[in-house]
Design a protein around this motif. Structure first.
Motif, PDB file in Angstrom:
ATOM      1  N   GLU A  47       1.082  -1.040   0.107  1.00 38.87           N
ATOM      2  CA  GLU A  47       0.038  -0.045  -0.028  1.00 38.87           C
ATOM      3  C   GLU A  47       0.917   1.298  -0.022  1.00 38.87           C
ATOM      4  O   GLU A  47       1.963   1.324   0.749  1.00 38.87           O
ATOM      5  N   PHE A  48       0.839   2.106  -0.819  1.00 36.96           N
ATOM      6  CA  PHE A  48       1.303   3.552  -0.995  1.00 36.96           C
ATOM      7  C   PHE A  48       0.657   4.437   0.033  1.00 36.96           C
ATOM      8  O   PHE A  48      -0.586   4.618   0.087  1.00 36.96           O
ATOM      9  N   VAL A  49       1.788   4.871   1.129  1.00 34.92           N
ATOM     10  CA  VAL A  49       1.032   5.617   2.019  1.00 34.92           C
ATOM     11  C   VAL A  49       1.630   7.137   1.932  1.00 34.92           C
ATOM     12  O   VAL A  49       2.955   7.238   1.852  1.00 34.92           O
ATOM     13  N   ASP A  51       2.404  10.120   3.173  1.00 38.45           N
ATOM     14  CA  ASP A  51       2.631  10.838   4.677  1.00 38.45           C
ATOM     15  C   ASP A  51       3.488  11.946   4.510  1.00 38.45           C
ATOM     16  O   ASP A  51       4.523  12.178   4.556  1.00 38.45           O
ATOM     17  N   PRO A  55       6.467   9.929   1.489  1.00 33.34           N
ATOM     18  CA  PRO A  55       5.336   8.934   1.032  1.00 33.34           C
ATOM     19  C   PRO A  55       6.355   7.497   1.455  1.00 33.34           C
ATOM     20  O   PRO A  55       7.708   7.433   1.483  1.00 33.34           O
ATOM     21  N   ARG A  56       5.732   6.516   1.837  1.00 33.18           N
ATOM     22  CA  ARG A  56       6.342   5.334   2.063  1.00 33.18           C
ATOM     23  C   ARG A  56       5.309   4.269   1.818  1.00 33.18           C
ATOM     24  O   ARG A  56       4.170   4.290   1.283  1.00 33.18           O
ATOM     25  N   GLU A  58       3.838   0.312   2.617  1.00 33.39           N
ATOM     26  CA  GLU A  58       3.463  -0.448   3.740  1.00 33.39           C
ATOM     27  C   GLU A  58       2.897  -1.830   3.334  1.00 33.39           C
ATOM     28  O   GLU A  58       2.053  -1.907   2.432  1.00 33.39           O
ATOM     29  N   ASN A  60       1.199  -5.450   4.558  1.00 33.28           N
ATOM     30  CA  ASN A  60       0.131  -6.043   5.443  1.00 33.28           C
ATOM     31  C   ASN A  60       0.356  -7.416   5.547  1.00 33.28           C
ATOM     32  O   ASN A  60       0.234  -8.071   4.369  1.00 33.28           O
TER      33      ASN A  60
END
Length: 133
Positions: A47-49, A51, A55-56, A58, A60
């Motif tokens: 998942e692209f976050v 922030d 950006p980072r 993640e 799951n």
């Protein structure tokens, strides 16, 4: 005559051991190839976050586990490796990659009766997803 029979026996034993070792090595490499493909498919489930300015990516744990299982099913890995199982699927501590451990067994030709459960094999594979511009 006894010497010739002994030489034939030693030669056949050597050939059977070499064939068994080659079969185990070949299946281990095949399992490693499957693990490499599965872990690459798993890290594609990121998942692209966004922030702020940093950006980072993640990962799951559940989505990674499902991606590995789906990949193994899609390529028919259970039909190619005996007793195939996922030993572990972990997300790296930095959250940028995943580690996978698969295990299975090999029935060596000719001398398979010596090891009725097969020779166990285990492989580890790691993949990383990198966010770049």
């Amino acid at each position: 005559m006894v010497l010739a029979i002994g030489l034939c026996a030693v030669t056949l034993l050597t050939i059977s051991v070499v064939l068994a070792a080659s079969a185990v090595n070949l299946k281990a490499r095949q399992l490693l190839s499957i693990a490499d493909g599965a872990v690459v498919a798993a890290v594609d489930e990121f998942e692209f976050v966004a922030d702020g300015p940093n950006p980072r990516i993640e990962l799951n744990q559940q989505r990674v586990q499902q991606a590995v299982s789906r990949y193994l099913s899609d390529v028919g890995a259970a039909g190619r490796i005996d007793n195939l199982r996922i030993s572990s699927v972990n997300i790296r501590s930095d959250g940028q990659g995943a580690m996978l451990q698969l295990s299975g067994s090999v029935q060596p030709p000719i001398v398979g009766w010596i090891v009725p459960n097969g020779v166990p094999i285990t492989v580890n594979s790691t993949a990383q997803t990198v966010l770049s511009r």
